[in-house]
Design a protein around this motif. Structure first.
Motif, short mmCIF file in Angstrom:
data_model
loop_
_atom_site.label_atom_id
_atom_site.label_comp_id
_atom_site.label_asym_id
_atom_site.label_seq_id
_atom_site.Cartn_x
_atom_site.Cartn_y
_atom_site.Cartn_z
N LEU A 87 0.82 -1.21 0.00
CA LEU A 87 0.00 0.00 0.00
C LEU A 87 0.86 1.26 0.00
O LEU A 87 0.46 2.30 -0.52
N GLY A 88 2.06 1.16 0.58
CA GLY A 88 2.98 2.29 0.54
C GLY A 88 3.41 2.59 -0.89
O GLY A 88 3.47 3.76 -1.30
N LEU A 89 3.72 1.54 -1.66
CA LEU A 89 4.08 1.73 -3.07
C LEU A 89 2.89 2.28 -3.85
O LEU A 89 3.04 3.20 -4.66
N LEU A 90 1.71 1.72 -3.60
CA LEU A 90 0.51 2.18 -4.29
C LEU A 90 0.26 3.66 -4.00
O LEU A 90 -0.10 4.43 -4.90
N GLU A 91 0.44 4.05 -2.75
CA GLU A 91 0.19 5.44 -2.37
C GLU A 91 1.07 6.40 -3.16
O GLU A 91 0.60 7.45 -3.61
N VAL A 92 2.33 6.06 -3.33
CA VAL A 92 3.23 6.92 -4.10
C VAL A 92 2.78 7.03 -5.54
O VAL A 92 2.75 8.13 -6.12
N LEU A 93 2.41 5.90 -6.14
CA LEU A 93 1.96 5.91 -7.53
C LEU A 93 0.66 6.71 -7.69
O LEU A 93 0.51 7.48 -8.64
N LEU A 94 -0.27 6.52 -6.77
CA LEU A 94 -1.54 7.23 -6.81
C LEU A 94 -1.32 8.73 -6.61
O LEU A 94 -1.88 9.56 -7.34
N ARG A 95 -0.50 9.06 -5.64
CA ARG A 95 -0.21 10.47 -5.34
C ARG A 95 0.40 11.16 -6.56
O ARG A 95 -0.01 12.26 -6.94
N ASN A 96 1.38 10.53 -7.17
CA ASN A 96 2.07 11.15 -8.30
C ASN A 96 1.15 11.29 -9.52
O ASN A 96 1.20 12.30 -10.23
N ALA A 97 0.30 10.29 -9.74
CA ALA A 97 -0.61 10.35 -10.88
C ALA A 97 -1.64 11.46 -10.70
O ALA A 97 -1.92 12.23 -11.63
N ILE A 98 -2.20 11.55 -9.52
CA ILE A 98 -3.20 12.59 -9.25
C ILE A 98 -2.56 13.96 -9.26
O ILE A 98 -3.11 14.93 -9.80
N ASP A 99 -1.39 14.08 -8.64
CA ASP A 99 -0.70 15.37 -8.61
C ASP A 99 -0.40 15.86 -10.03
O ASP A 99 -0.58 17.05 -10.34
N ARG A 100 0.04 14.96 -10.90
CA ARG A 100 0.36 15.35 -12.28
C ARG A 100 -0.86 15.95 -12.98
O ARG A 100 -0.77 17.00 -13.62
N GLU A 101 -2.00 15.30 -12.82
CA GLU A 101 -3.20 15.78 -13.50
C GLU A 101 -3.76 17.06 -12.86
O GLU A 101 -4.26 17.94 -13.57
N LEU A 102 -3.66 17.16 -11.55
CA LEU A 102 -4.14 18.37 -10.88
C LEU A 102 -3.26 19.58 -11.18
O LEU A 102 -3.74 20.71 -11.25
N ARG A 103 -1.97 19.35 -11.36
CA ARG A 103 -1.08 20.45 -11.76
C ARG A 103 -1.51 21.00 -13.13
O ARG A 103 -1.61 22.22 -13.32
N ALA A 104 -1.74 20.08 -14.06
CA ALA A 104 -2.14 20.50 -15.40
C ALA A 104 -3.50 21.21 -15.37
O ALA A 104 -3.69 22.25 -16.02
N TRP A 105 -4.43 20.65 -14.61
CA TRP A 105 -5.77 21.23 -14.52
C TRP A 105 -5.74 22.60 -13.85
O TRP A 105 -6.34 23.57 -14.34
N ASN A 106 -5.03 22.70 -12.75
CA ASN A 106 -5.03 23.94 -11.97
C ASN A 106 -4.45 25.10 -12.77
O ASN A 106 -4.93 26.24 -12.69
N ALA A 107 -3.42 24.81 -13.57
CA ALA A 107 -2.77 25.85 -14.36
C ALA A 107 -3.67 26.39 -15.47
O ALA A 107 -3.40 27.46 -16.03
N GLN A 108 -4.75 25.68 -15.77
CA GLN A 108 -5.68 26.11 -16.82
C GLN A 108 -6.87 26.90 -16.26
O GLN A 108 -7.67 27.44 -17.02
N GLN A 109 -6.99 26.95 -14.93
CA GLN A 109 -8.14 27.61 -14.31
C GLN A 109 -7.89 29.10 -14.17
O GLN A 109 -6.78 29.54 -13.88
N LEU A 110 -8.97 29.88 -14.35
CA LEU A 110 -8.87 31.33 -14.29
C LEU A 110 -9.51 31.88 -13.03
O LEU A 110 -10.52 31.36 -12.54
N ARG A 111 -8.90 32.93 -12.50
CA ARG A 111 -9.49 33.66 -11.38
C ARG A 111 -10.55 34.62 -11.92
O ARG A 111 -10.72 34.78 -13.13
#
Length: 228
Positions: A36-60
């Motif tokens: 589960l420790g390995l899974l957590e790292v993989l899940l965290r990195n995958a979600i972080d990658r997509e949220l970084r891309a998404w967040n940078a496209q959002q406008l105030r």
């Protein structure tokens, strides 16, 4: 002693067999903890990658763009979904910085997105995934994030119910992780099914890692050694 009573009951009061069963439970917990420790790292990195891309496209409201670092400059609805967890993680990151030795190269460096990311728990990422209940107050926000960003974190999970499949596996593994973390009994846990959830969730994130993950996990090996 009350926890050991669970094993004594399972073995009909045979203390020697109960001890073997207890030690097996410790080994199974250890095997799951590693996987589960390995899974957590993989899940965290995958979600972080997509949220970084998404967040940078959002406008105030003023038309300016948010930064990619969603933990430092979260757009809606990510800001409300993660408000408490971000605050806790940042405080933990500050404490971690203070605990660095005097000669550490980042002893006095500013807290970064990655510092905070490392302090987020497995549950934070699971609770960003879709939820079934439309009455849940986070239902709409989580649906938005799934459709606009997080679906891309699981490119190998296709089909109309990919959200339910991914979220279901993640929910079950979160419940298991909490049991493992508190050294609770796993006697009634379907270890094969939970291991399968983990392997398939890794495969949904990156099919190339699924076989590797299954190969390094000791869960099935330990599960087969369960005392009679």
């Amino acid at each position: 002693m009350s926890r050991f009573g669970t094993y004594a009951t399972a073995t009909g009061g045979d203390i020697e067999r109960a001890l073997r069963l207890y030690l097996w439970n410790v080994q199974l917990s250890s095997a799951f903890h590693a996987s589960l420790g390995l899974l957590e790292v993989l899940l965290r990195n995958a979600i972080d990658r997509e949220l970084r891309a998404w967040n940078a496209q959002q406008l105030r409201a003023d038309g300016s763009q948010h930064a990619a670092e969603w933990l430092l400059d979260p757009a809606r609805p990510l800001n409300t979904l993660t408000a408490t967890s971000r605050k806790t993680a940042e405080a933990n990151a500050v404490r971690a910085r203070a605990a660095r030795p005097a000669g550490h190269p980042r002893k006095h460096s500013p807290i970064t997105h990655d510092d905070i990311l490392a302090q987020l728990t497995f549950g934070v990422f699971v609770r960003l995934l879709p939820v079934d209940d439309p009455e849940d107050k986070t239902y709409r926000a989580r649906r938005v994030l799934w459709e606009q960003a997080l679906i891309h974190a699981f490119p190998a999970e296709s089909g109309d119910n990919a959200d339910d499949v991914v979220a279901g596996r993640a929910d079950r593994l979160l419940a298991l992780r909490n049991r493992v973390a508190h050294m609770e009994t796993l006697l009634a846990v379907n270890a094969k099914a939970r291991h399968r959830d983990a392997v398939r969730l890794v495969g949904a994130i990156n099919p190339a890692l699924q076989g590797w993950f299954a190969g390094v996990s000791r869960v099935r090996e330990v599960e087969r050694e369960r005392p009679a």
